[in-house]
Design an enzyme around this catalytic site. Structure first.
Site, mmCIF file in Angstrom:
data_model
loop_
_atom_site.group_PDB
_atom_site.id
_atom_site.type_symbol
_atom_site.label_atom_id
_atom_site.label_comp_id
_atom_site.label_asym_id
_atom_site.label_seq_id
_atom_site.Cartn_x
_atom_site.Cartn_y
_atom_site.Cartn_z
ATOM 1 C CB THR A 47 3.279 0.624 9.044
ATOM 2 O OG1 THR A 47 3.553 -0.190 10.193
ATOM 3 C CG2 THR A 47 4.590 1.077 8.426
ATOM 4 N N GLY A 62 12.158 -3.835 12.277
ATOM 5 C CA GLY A 62 11.120 -3.920 11.262
ATOM 6 C C GLY A 62 11.490 -4.895 10.159
ATOM 7 C CD GLN A 63 7.154 -7.154 7.153
ATOM 8 O OE1 GLN A 63 7.152 -8.212 6.527
ATOM 9 N NE2 GLN A 63 6.189 -6.255 7.038
ATOM 10 C CB THR A 123 3.219 3.433 1.178
ATOM 11 O OG1 THR A 123 2.049 2.628 1.036
ATOM 12 C CG2 THR A 123 2.793 4.846 1.528
ATOM 13 C CE1 TYR A 152 1.995 4.102 6.378
ATOM 14 C CE2 TYR A 152 0.705 3.393 4.477
ATOM 15 C CZ TYR A 152 1.889 3.394 5.195
ATOM 16 O OH TYR A 152 2.966 2.681 4.731
ATOM 17 C CG ASP A 166 11.673 10.844 19.271
ATOM 18 O OD1 ASP A 166 11.180 10.585 18.156
ATOM 19 O OD2 ASP A 166 11.118 11.586 20.106
#
Length: 297
Positions: A62, A10-11, A101, A125, A36
């Site tokens: 995401t 991921g980023q 987030t 989300y 997992d």
């Protein structure tokens, strides 16, 4: 320090892993299909094998729109996963850094959101990420959650790379101009984790470093304003710059509602963590320089 990093490609994880190694840490990165996060036995096994001294959770579901239909999967990754990490970390007596987030808020406030503002997610989300924050900190109070927004980098899929791709295909583009926030580059979020780790290793429960802290780039802008900056910087590098038209959120409907206000007040990050918001315009320049060298990133 042995650092267990959840996520590898991921980023944030992509930026974090080389920085951990450069700082003298020993990172181990795990992600599917080899690991997992939602399986308690696999989480316990990872702790037993690696015996980490800290955990950084970069993993998340995401897909904001798909989460409306795949709610169970979103909650498994974003809520159950952090809970399991928190329980394992508490058992091992080690701290956790976790990323969350702006979607935990409904975006209706007129001013930037502070950590003391009551969350009110409007989609699956955001609800799953909020649940993950709560469950993590309940399981392991010696955790830091960094709430961020509008994450970009030279890696994976994000707004910068989407704009550059569309800019080569379209002479004109319509970009939403009534959603406000601050672009945040993954490199800066990775740097924050590396900065925090030494302090967390010795900080006792109750130290103000632990808890939820907002951390985005600065200054605030809109998606349209960000797009203008992207194409201005791209044009200086000989790349195409399409004509941009500002539109409203109502002109670009999506299955999941986006917050109109994604601005996060990051004063606590500066005052308590010693990490002020990074200027996203500088991050953009570095990102584009890297993309020009490696367009396949």
């Amino acid at each position: 320090m042995r650092v267990l990093v959840i996520g590898r490609t991921g980023q944030i994880a992509t930026e974090l892993l080389p920085r951990l190694a450069a700082a003298g840490h020993d990172p181990l990165a795990l992600e599917p299909p080899d690991f997992d996060l939602t399986d308690a036995a696999q989480v316990a096994g990872a702790f037993e094998r690696f015996r980490p001294e800290a955990v950084v959770n970069c993993a998340a579901y995401t897909a904001v729109d798909k989460a409306e239909e795949q709610r169970a999967m979103a909650f498994a990754v974003n809520a159950t996963g952090p809970r399991l990490l928190g329980e394992a970390a508490a058992g091992a007596g080690i701290p956790v850094i976790h990323y969350s987030t702006d979607y935990v808020f409904d975006g209706a406030k007129d001013t930037p959101y502070a950590e003391t503002d009551a969350p009110d997610p409007v989609g699956a989300y955001g609800a799953s990420k909020l649940a993950g924050e709560l469950l993590l900190h309940l399981a392991q109070p010696r955790s830091v959650t960094l709430r961020t927004a509008w994450v970009c980098s030279p890696h994976g899929g994000n707004f910068v790379k989407t704009m550059l791709r569309f800019g080569k295909e379209r002479p004109e583009m319509r970009v939403v101009a009534d959603q406000h926030g601050a672009p945040t580059f993954a490199a800066d979020l990775a740097d924050a984790a590396v900065t925090l780790l030494p302090r967390l290793a010795s900080a006792p429960a109750g130290d103000p470093v632990f808890g939820v802290t907002h951390l985005t780039g600065a200054p605030y802008t809109t998606w349209h304003g960000f797009a203008e900056a992207i194409f201005a910087a791209a044009a200086r590098r000989g790349q195409p710059a399409p004509k941009l038209t500002a539109i409203g959120t109502a002109d670009y409907p999506t299955p999941a509602r986006r917050p109109t206000n994604s601005r996060l007040d990051c004063s606590r990050a500066a005052a308590v963590l010693g990490i002020p918001p990074a200027d996203w315009r500088e991050g953009l320049e570095r990102c584009l320089d890297q993309l020009m060298k490696d367009p396949a990133a």
